[in-house]
Each structure stands twice: as C-alpha cells, then as structure tokens.
Design a protein around this motif. Structure first.
Motif: not given
Length: 392
Positions: A6, A8-9, A12-13, A123, A298-301
């Motif tokens: 998580l 990197s997500t 990014r956010l 998240t 973990n990908n933000g989905e």
C-alpha cells in the motif's frame, strides 16, 4: 519492518489530497506504516485519554500544535476532528497535510462523508499478503502453516504462537469493538455467532439459517454481520452482476479477511488437525480470495471482485474484469493438478463465453504451468500476479 504494497498508493495519494485516511482491522500495521512513510509528522493517538480530553476540552488549542499537519491515530475516537479539519484544509490545501487512521471503518467513513468529502483519499490496509513476506520466510512456509498463521504482521515478526495471539486478539479487540458499537449485552451469543460465521467461510450466505443456529433474530444477525464487515473481519463477495441469459445465484458468499483467525475460531490449532479438517478446502479458498481482495485495496481500488454460479451448476470461484475482459479463477486446495481440477477450470472459463480470458487454476501445489489452455498457478506464486489481480 516489512514493506507494504500500500506504500506506493499512499504516497501517490498524499501528493494530491490534503487528507489521507487509512482504515483496516486492528493490528494490520496501519500505525507502523504511516509513521514510517511520514516520519516528519507529529503522531497523536486519540486512544490516549489525555490527548482525547485535551481535544474535546480545547479543540483550537489542541490543533494549534499541528499547523504543518499530523498523524491522528484512531481518528474516529474524536468525531469532532473531521469538522475541525474541514476548516483547516479549506484554508490551506497543502497535499498530504493530515493522515488519519481508524480501525472502525463505519465511524471513520461517516465522519469523512459528512465533513471531508472531496478533501480526503480513503485507503484500506488489510493483513499481510503472501508477497509482503520475505522470500525466504514465504518459501519455508507450507500451505497448512499459512492457513493457521494468517497475515497479521506480529505473527510473522515474533515468536508468538498463533493460538495464543488470536485468543488475545479476539478478547482485546473484536469483542471490545463490537460492544462499543452495538452495545452487545449477551457476549456469549455473539461469540457463538462469530464462530458460526467462521464455519461458513467460503459459502453462500444464508442469513436466516445463520440467525436460527445462533439463536438470535434475523435483524440482529444482519446488524452483527454489518459490524464484522465494517471492522474488516469478514467480507461478502457478490455474484457477478451481469446476466448472460442464465439464471444466476444472487446471494453473496461470506469470507473471513484473515484465514488464520477463521482457523482459530474453528478450534484448529495444529497442521495435523487442519490436514484432515472438512473445511480445509474452504479455508484455502478463503486465503486465496483474500489475496485478490488485498491486491485491490493495496492498489487503491475498491470492489470489482465477484463469483459466478448459475442454477445449472456452472460456477467460477472468482471473476474480475481486466483489460476489458473477464478473468475467471478456479481455486483448489490439493497439491496435485488432477484432471478434475482442469475440467473445473475449463468450466469456469466458459461462464462468460467469448468475454472470458483463459482461466486461472490456483491450487495448493508449487508448480506453475500452462495446461490445456489453463494458466496453472501455485499458491505461493499468486503474488506475482498482483497487478493483474488488482485489475491493472
């Protein structure tokens, strides 16, 4: 410290939103992760009675210490925080200014929805994926050991016995949190209900039967399930929503987020017992389905995972969209690829006709291969497909 997918997500956010919120079950590693990613930010636990009293008695004085931002752990413990943060971030929308964590998703989400909509990125951090374990540690772990231990970080960074840790976890967090939210008076009934849910992991949810066996009313069972789901103890996998001219099952399937907790609740304490247990296959399916769920978060989905079952017996354990097509997945717990396994995977691959990609067969062995148009994946290698699992 274990590296978390998580990370990197979150970074990014944090480059685009003034507030980042991380929910997830207790002990999943939220505090450790955010303190590591944002070491320059002051850390405040709102479970600390002194800090919470300060915040409630003098909110302006409390927040005056954090002009440059802060990490607020268990943010739902001070509900007024969300309204105060709205004013602060509207005055200064510096990206990544505040980081919130919460283990009671319903309270945190309610506060965000009311006050911070459009200002916060939500998240969720679940227990460890197989891919987040060190390579040597994962390679040395048998499938049965993974089913017993689950993914809570402390069970992989200490010498604690899973049976000892889960007993403390249930008493310290699960029962306490539920009592706070639902004001459960008869704790024995709730304990029985949770264990009955563990016995149904990987099965279609029959709420009436579950309530009847637990000796509670159906609305009570529904409320208890909702809290367990919001606390990330369980999740409900929906059936695929599109109808290809077939009569499809419309009931969701119930899964535990952490297979180790489910195993403990079932009274399984060692690999010898697990190897012969009638629910071993359901527990293995729980482990694998949870890997897909974690990859998504973990990908933000959010969402996007389904199962398929029609009234003619055609089914796929998992179904998700990737590259504009449907990826069917069949899950089998045995360590040997049999003809029956391959036939089941071929049937899973036929659920959506031309819209389906070649099926995956995830099984309890360690060989990866292509057979009869099927992508056969050993259980330990599933993390190598995490980008596809996340819909990417």
């Amino acid at each position: 410290m274990l590296e978390r997918d998580l990370s990197s997500t979150l970074l990014r956010l944090a480059a685009g939103f003034p507030v980042i919120a991380v929910t997830g079950p207790r002990q999943s590693g939220k505090t450790t992760l955010v303190k590591d990613l944002f070491p320059e930010k002051p850390y405040v636990s709102l479970e600390d009675p002194e800090e919470r009293a300060f915040a409630e008695d003098d909110p302006k004085g409390f927040l005056a210490r954090f002009h440059e931002g802060a990490i607020f752990d268990e943010a739902q413990r001070w509900p007024a925080l969300f309204s105060w943060l709205q004013g602060l971030v509207d005055a200064d929308r510096q990206p990544g200014r505040f980081v919130l964590t919460g283990s009671q998703q319903f309270d945190l989400t309610a506060g965000v929805t009311q006050s911070l909509a459009g200002r916060v990125a939500m998240t969720r951090l679940l227990p460890l994926t197989l891919g987040e374990l060190p390579d040597a540690q994962r390679a040395a772990m048998s499938a049965d050991a993974a089913l017993l231990r689950g993914g809570y970080p402390l069970l992989h960074t200490s010498n604690l016995r899973p049976a000892d840790w889960f007993a403390s976890y249930v008493a310290s967090y699960v029962e306490r949190d539920v009592r706070q939210v639902l004001k459960v008076r008869d704790l024995t009934s709730f304990q029985r209900f949770v264990r009955l849910c563990a016995g149904r992991t990987g099965q279609l949810l029959n709420l009436n039967a579950l309530a009847g066996e637990a000796g509670i009313a159906q609305p009570t069972a529904k409320a208890w399930l909702s809290v367990m789901e919001a606390s990330d103890l369980i999740f409900l996998l929906p059936p695929y929503h599109r109808n290809f001219g077939k009569r499809l099952v419309k009931t969701p399937k119930l899964y535990f987020v952490d297979v180790g907790l489910a195993s403990w609740l079932l009274g399984i304490r060692d690999e010898a017992t697990l190897a012969l247990h009638p629910l071993r296959g359901a527990l293995f399916e729980t482990l694998m389905v949870s890997e897909f769920l974690k990859a998504r978060y973990n990908n933000g989905e959010h969402g996007g995972l389904y199962f398929w079952r029609d009234n003619n017996g055609l089914e796929a354990d998992l179904l998700f969209e990737t590259m504009g097509r449907l990826q069917p997945v069949e899950i089998k717990s045995g360590a040997t690829v049999t003809r029956d396994y391959l036939r089941a995977a071929q049937r899973a691959g036929s659920v959506a006709g031309d819209e389906s990609l070649p099926p995956w067969l995830v099984y309890g062995g360690d060989q990866n291969m292509q057979r009869n148009g099927i992508n056969v994946i050993g259980w330990q290698a599933i993390h190598e497909y995490r980008h596809t699992m996340a819909g990417g």
